[in-house]
Structures are given as C-alpha cells and as structure tokens.
Design an enzyme around this catalytic site. Structure first.
Site, PDB file in Angstrom:
ATOM      1  N   LYS A 290       1.083  -1.112  -0.102  1.00 58.38           N
ATOM      2  CA  LYS A 290       0.069  -0.246   0.006  1.00 58.38           C
ATOM      3  C   LYS A 290       0.889   1.152  -0.045  1.00 58.38           C
ATOM      4  O   LYS A 290       1.403   1.693   1.101  1.00 58.38           O
ATOM      5  CB  LYS A 290      -1.099   0.012   1.275  1.00 58.38           C
TER       6      LYS A 290
ATOM      7  N   THR B   5       5.356   9.054  12.801  1.00 64.47           N
ATOM      8  CA  THR B   5       5.250   8.359  14.172  1.00 64.47           C
ATOM      9  C   THR B   5       3.569   8.216  14.592  1.00 64.47           C
ATOM     10  O   THR B   5       3.398   7.046  15.085  1.00 64.47           O
ATOM     11  CB  THR B   5       6.162   9.352  15.135  1.00 64.47           C
TER      12      THR B   5
ATOM     13  N   CYS C 140      13.553  11.477   6.020  1.00 63.56           N
ATOM     14  CA  CYS C 140      13.481  11.398   7.538  1.00 63.56           C
ATOM     15  C   CYS C 140      14.861  11.522   7.895  1.00 63.56           C
ATOM     16  O   CYS C 140      14.825  11.872   9.428  1.00 63.56           O
ATOM     17  CB  CYS C 140      12.870   9.887   7.698  1.00 63.56           C
TER      18      CYS C 140
ATOM     19  N   THR D 240       1.212   7.995  12.890  1.00 64.94           N
ATOM     20  CA  THR D 240       0.498   6.614  11.948  1.00 64.94           C
ATOM     21  C   THR D 240       1.017   5.303  12.645  1.00 64.94           C
ATOM     22  O   THR D 240       0.352   4.363  12.788  1.00 64.94           O
ATOM     23  CB  THR D 240       0.726   6.838  10.551  1.00 64.94           C
TER      24      THR D 240
HETATM   25  P1  NAD Z   1       2.067   8.983   6.929  1.00 63.87           P
HETATM   26  O1  NAD Z   1       2.069   8.238   8.454  1.00 63.87           O
HETATM   27  O2  NAD Z   1       1.221   9.849   6.677  1.00 63.87           O
HETATM   28  O3  NAD Z   1       1.855   7.600   5.982  1.00 63.87           O
HETATM   29  C1  NAD Z   1       2.733   6.875   5.481  1.00 63.87           C
HETATM   30  C2  NAD Z   1       1.917   5.539   4.897  1.00 63.87           C
HETATM   31  O4  NAD Z   1       1.024   4.897   5.741  1.00 63.87           O
HETATM   32  C3  NAD Z   1       1.033   5.924   3.824  1.00 63.87           C
HETATM   33  O5  NAD Z   1       1.030   5.113   2.774  1.00 63.87           O
HETATM   34  C4  NAD Z   1      -0.285   6.235   4.111  1.00 63.87           C
HETATM   35  O6  NAD Z   1      -1.192   5.895   3.201  1.00 63.87           O
HETATM   36  C5  NAD Z   1      -0.456   5.034   5.314  1.00 63.87           C
HETATM   37  N1  NAD Z   1      -1.243   5.181   6.180  1.00 63.87           N
HETATM   38  C6  NAD Z   1      -1.937   6.419   6.863  1.00 63.87           C
HETATM   39  N2  NAD Z   1      -2.609   5.899   8.059  1.00 63.87           N
HETATM   40  C7  NAD Z   1      -2.816   4.654   7.937  1.00 63.87           C
HETATM   41  C8  NAD Z   1      -3.446   3.901   8.949  1.00 63.87           C
HETATM   42  N3  NAD Z   1      -4.365   4.266   9.932  1.00 63.87           N
HETATM   43  N4  NAD Z   1      -3.154   2.526   8.526  1.00 63.87           N
HETATM   44  C9  NAD Z   1      -2.242   2.106   7.764  1.00 63.87           C
HETATM   45  N5  NAD Z   1      -1.702   2.677   6.888  1.00 63.87           N
HETATM   46  C10 NAD Z   1      -1.934   4.035   7.190  1.00 63.87           C
HETATM   47  O7  NAD Z   1       3.447   9.395   6.633  1.00 63.87           O
HETATM   48  P2  NAD Z   1       4.014  10.105   5.177  1.00 63.87           P
HETATM   49  O8  NAD Z   1       3.370  11.702   5.398  1.00 63.87           O
HETATM   50  O9  NAD Z   1       3.490   9.637   4.131  1.00 63.87           O
HETATM   51  O10 NAD Z   1       5.497  10.074   5.383  1.00 63.87           O
HETATM   52  C11 NAD Z   1       6.262  11.279   6.002  1.00 63.87           C
HETATM   53  C12 NAD Z   1       6.663  10.434   7.360  1.00 63.87           C
HETATM   54  O11 NAD Z   1       7.471   9.110   7.030  1.00 63.87           O
HETATM   55  C13 NAD Z   1       7.585  11.396   8.069  1.00 63.87           C
HETATM   56  O12 NAD Z   1       7.292  11.286   9.605  1.00 63.87           O
HETATM   57  C14 NAD Z   1       9.077  10.628   7.807  1.00 63.87           C
HETATM   58  O13 NAD Z   1       9.958  11.012   8.833  1.00 63.87           O
HETATM   59  C15 NAD Z   1       8.865   9.232   7.790  1.00 63.87           C
HETATM   60  N6  NAD Z   1       9.682   8.570   7.288  1.00 63.87           N
HETATM   61  C16 NAD Z   1      10.620   7.749   7.988  1.00 63.87           C
HETATM   62  C17 NAD Z   1      11.468   7.060   7.325  1.00 63.87           C
HETATM   63  C18 NAD Z   1      12.214   5.989   8.163  1.00 63.87           C
HETATM   64  O14 NAD Z   1      13.038   5.194   7.465  1.00 63.87           O
HETATM   65  N7  NAD Z   1      12.389   5.912   9.089  1.00 63.87           N
HETATM   66  C19 NAD Z   1      11.788   6.959   5.977  1.00 63.87           C
HETATM   67  C20 NAD Z   1      10.888   7.949   5.088  1.00 63.87           C
HETATM   68  C21 NAD Z   1       9.776   8.655   5.836  1.00 63.87           C
END
Ligand code: NAD
Length: 481
Positions: free
Chosen positions: A173, A228, A282, A230
């Site tokens: 997804k 975090t 990130c 999510t």
């Molecule tokens: P997000 O948490 O909004 O979404 C990430 C994914 O989760 C998307 O595919 C989204 O559709 C899905 N999602 C959202 N709600 C959900 C739920 N209730 N159940 C299951 N899936 C759900 O994050 P984003 O805005 O897409 O990405 C940015 C974040 O990702 C930042 O916090 C960044 O630091 C983090 N990030 C972390 C790393 C790492 O390796 N630690 C790498 C890249 C990005």
C-alpha cells in the site's frame, strides 16, 4: 485524465467500488491523474491472491527467486529515465535527484537481496556429541508493506525485495500522494516473470486501505515506514494475533558542528543534509548545532549558500529544490514557520514563498529556510517538520550538544562534523539515535542496521536483519545417543 489501477494477481484492475482520488501536481497544484480509492474488498482480493501464490513462491529454490529479482532490477535500470520522471512529477523532487538517488537505489534493493539470499548461512551446534541443533529459516507468509511519499519506489522496494527474496508474498500500500512508480512497478514485475499474486499493489488512502491490510488476520507481518502518529495507530491495529512489526518512523535529526571544522569545505554538505529532497528525507538534519567559537561565521556562510540555492521547476537541471509534495504538507510547513516566528525565531535565510513564473505559481514552493535563536523548548525543536525549515543554534561544550540532540522524542539519526576523531567517537557513543554519521551524511551501506530508537521506530532493517525480519527461524534439536 489518466486513471491508475490496482495490481492484483498479476493484472491491473479498477477498484471494485469504482471510487477514485485526485492526484494534484506539487509543481502546479493542478490535477494530473486519478488513483483508486481502494476499500476493504480490494485489499481482500489482493490478500487472497498473495495467499494463493504463497505455496509455489515459497517452495521455489532461492536461486530461482534470486534470478527473478535480478531481472526486476535490470528492468528498473532499463526504464530508469521514465521512472525518474514519474517520481519527480509525483513528489516534486528534482529529476536529477530521482535519476541519481531514487532509481539506482530501487534497482540496488532488488539486486542486494537477490544476492543476500544466495549467501545466507544458518547456525548448527554440537552439544558435546549428545545432540545437534540446526536452524531452518522459513518465510512468514503474506507481508503487508506500507510506504510513504518522500522516496516512493526507493522505500517500497526496500520492503518488497527482502520480503520476496525470503519467499513471502506481499500486498503493498504505497502513499496516496505518490502512487505512480508503484503503479508502473506492476508492468516490471510481470516482465521480469514474478508469478501472478506474488506481489500485489493496492492504491488508496491509509484508512481504509492501509488500516484494513494491517488488521487482516491473513497478514502476519507488517512493515511500515511513515509518520510516528501513524506508526502508533498501526502498532495498536497489529496487536491482535501478535503480528511481526517493523516501524520506520519520523526523525528530528541533529547536525553537530565542532569548532575545528573547515567551514567553507563543509557548508555544501550541511546544506545538502538540511535541504535535499526539499528537506523531506526522514534523515535530513533539521537541527544544526554549532560550537560557539564559529557560530556567527558559520551562520553567515551557510545563510549565504542557502540563499543561492535554486528553487523552481524540478525538471530544470539548475534546480536544487522543487516544491513540497502536497497542499497538506505545504500548509503544515508554513504553519510551523509561523510558530517559529511567534516563538522568537530569527529567519536568516528563506522563509518566503518564491515568485515563480507561469504554471509554477500554483505550486507548493518555499525557499529553504534557516532559523536562529529558537530555544529547545519551542515546538519547532520538538516536532518533525519534514520540509525545508531548519534551525541553527550554538553550544559551548560537546556534552551540551549531545544533551540538546538527545532532548527530543525522536532518535533516528545525527551527524557530527569534526577533525577530532576521538571526540567524534565519544559523541557518537552518547547520542541516542539509530545512525550517527561522522563527517558525512546519507552514506548508506545496505548491510548495516537501519532504524530508529524512541519515537523513531521499532526494530532494525538492513542486510541480515531484514532477512531475520522477513523470516521465522526454527531450531531442530536431534538426540544423537
Ligand atoms: P504517513 O504516516 O502519513 O503515511 C505513510 C503511509 O501510511 C501511507 O501509505 C499512508 O497511506 C499510510 N497510512 C496512513 N494512515 C494509516 C493507517 N491508519 N493504517 C495504515 N496505513 C496508514 O507518512 P507520510 O506523510 O507518507 O510520510 C512522512 C513520514 O514518514 C515522516 O514522518 C518521515 O520521517 C517518515 N519516514 C520515515 C522513514 C524512516 O526510514 N524512518 C523514511 C521515510 C519517511
């Protein structure tokens, strides 16, 4: 208008309820395609396809899985220009970055795990001739893989490749904000000969599509990269049945600069660590800490460098920074900027929306922004912004910088810049983060552990650790006497 479709059981299919979401270009703010607003029924179909494919795929010899994954890598390489353009249009990242970073890494992820499974050895022990133990390593089943929008194919392939290499089948997804390269991946998987149902891709929102995938009892393993908040929701949703869970979450990473550095030499690296991919990595250093002897000079030189960075059309090779990925993220970043101003922050570079010509005037652009004089209790220092807004503060002694860096809910990464290696070792040991870079940033060896501590995640991936996560080991003990 182009309509993307889900990729289920080796075929592109429309969402069953026929609902779609609009994808807006970050560059112009205009609609560029529609993607499925998938619901539970689509996710169930994908899980069923993955379950049906599991027996044959997991029984395939490792060498055969490896051969197929290497073919996926070769096709990504062949189609790299087209994929990079799609990624740039989706995210707003520069085409050059997509070509140099995202696509080579996506191909490498497949190649790396195609090779890793051919070299994996298991433990055997001899209990003084009375018994022997050996270890069997087996796939977990159907893996649910959920990825964010900042490095779409790079991060999704970092999950798909080890999961498939280990013999699992998967349902992915990807982010609803950046679905295009995941959509194109379906064609690549088919051409490479990945059997039907082994890798399924369901497009749409986190809720319902992602959350249903996490909760489904037929999915015993979830690998999630994203925010975090999510991650916390997913941890709760995945609790029943005690699923295997990997969480790669947000960060608020410190860049620690000691007074012995060659300022002019490191400025381009510090600017890159702060603003690469619009600061939407990130691992970007969003909290710069400079030893007080060189603080003012460092601020002046960095601000000058940042003011010269070109913001604009991501397709233009002169551009360093494109737009922020979406209106939602843009509003969040602009909101944080207002908080910084209210909290007494002094903007020394950027902080303004650039005036860009024609269609670009509708895009989500912001000049790279540097803010001085914000205390560590400001919300800006405690919250991940995930955009081109970075703070810069001074410290006197190394232990103060470490304390400042550690005073954060997050613990993903940090970088330390100094000529004194003894000092670097000490700081690296004291930082409570998953990765510390010394005189470098974003240099990644896929064999080493990657992940965050505290609110930055759960578990580590990379090399053998990824293989551990995507498999179950079983110990067999045989009595010899
Ligand atoms: P997000 O948490 O909004 O979404 C990430 C994914 O989760 C998307 O595919 C989204 O559709 C899905 N999602 C959202 N709600 C959900 C739920 N209730 N159940 C299951 N899936 C759900 O994050 P984003 O805005 O897409 O990405 C940015 C974040 O990702 C930042 O916090 C960044 O630091 C983090 N990030 C972390 C790393 C790492 O390796 N630690 C790498 C890249 C990005």
């Amino acid at each position: 208008m182009e309509k993307l479709r889900n990729f289920i059981n080796g075929e592109y299919v429309a969402p069953i309820e026929g609902k779609y979401l609009d994808k807006l270009s970050p560059v112009t703010g205009k609609k560029i395609y529609e993607l499925p607003a998938s619901t539970e029924i689509d996710v169930v179909k994908a899980i069923q396809a993955a379950q049906n494919a599991f027996e044959d795929w997991s029984a395939l010899k490792a060498a055969e899985r490896s051969r197929i994954l290497n073919r996926v890598a070769d096709i990504i390489d062949r189609r790299a220009d087209e994929l990079a353009e799609a990624e740039s249009r989706d995210v707003g990242k520069t085409l050059e970055l997509a070509k140099k970073l995202d696509m080579p890494r996506a191909a490498l992820n497949f190649r790396f795990f195609a090779s890793a499974i051919m070299h994996k050895q298991e433990m055997a022990t001899d209990m003084d001739g009375e018994a022997i133990n050996y270890v069997l390593r087996q796939p977990v089943g159907v893996a649910g893989l959920i990825s964010p929008w900042n490095l779409p194919l790079y991060l999704l392939s970092w999950k798909i490749a080890p999961a498939l290499a280990c013999g699992n089948t998967v349902v992915c997804k990807p982010s609803e904000f950046t679905s295009k390269t995941a959509f194109l991946l379906g064609e690549i998987l088919n051409e490479a000969g990945v059997p039907k149902g082994v890798c399924n891709i369901v497009l749409g929102q986190g809720d319902p599509a992602g959350s249903y995938l996490v909760q489904h009892p037929g999915v015993p393993l979830i690998s999630f990269t994203g925010g975090t908040a999510t991650g916390e929701k997913i941890q709760k949703l995945a609790a029943p049945g005690v699923k295997k869970l990997s969480l790669e979450l947000g960060g608020k990473n410190a860049t620690i600069i000691m007074k012995d550095v060659d300022i002019a030499k490191i400025i381009p690296s510090i600017a890159r660590a702060s603003f690469l991919n619009q600061g939407e990595i990130c691992l970007c250093g969003s909290k710069i800490l400079v030893q007080d002897d060189i603080y003012e000079e460092f601020c002046t030189q960095l601000a000058k460098y940042v003011d010269n960075m070109v913001v604009g059309d991501p397709m233009d090779p002169k551009t360093f920074m494109g737009p922020i990925v979406s209106k939602t993220q843009y509003d969040k970043v602009l909101g944080m900027l207002e908080i910084a101003k209210k909290d007494g922050g002094k903007i020394i570079a950027g902080g303004v929306v650039p005036e860009l010509p024609g269609e670009l005037s509708g895009g989500y652009f912001l000049r790279p922004t540097l803010i001085k004089e914000l205390t560590n209790c400001s919300e800006i220092h405690q919250t991940e912004i995930f955009g081109p807004v970075v703070t810069i503060n001074s410290f006197k002694y190394a232990h103060e910088a470490v304390k400042w860096a550690n005073n954060s809910p997050y613990g993903l990464s940090a970088s330390v810049w100094t000529k004194n290696l003894n000092q670097a070792h000490k700081i690296a040991a004291d930082l409570r983060v998953g990765t510390v870079w010394v005189n470098t940033w974003l240099q990644r060896d896929l064999r080493v552990p990657f992940g965050g501590s505290k609110a930055s995640g759960l578990g580590r991936e990379g090399g053998d650790l990824s293989i551990d996560f995507y498999t179950e080991t079983k110990t067999v003990c045989i009595q010899l006497k």
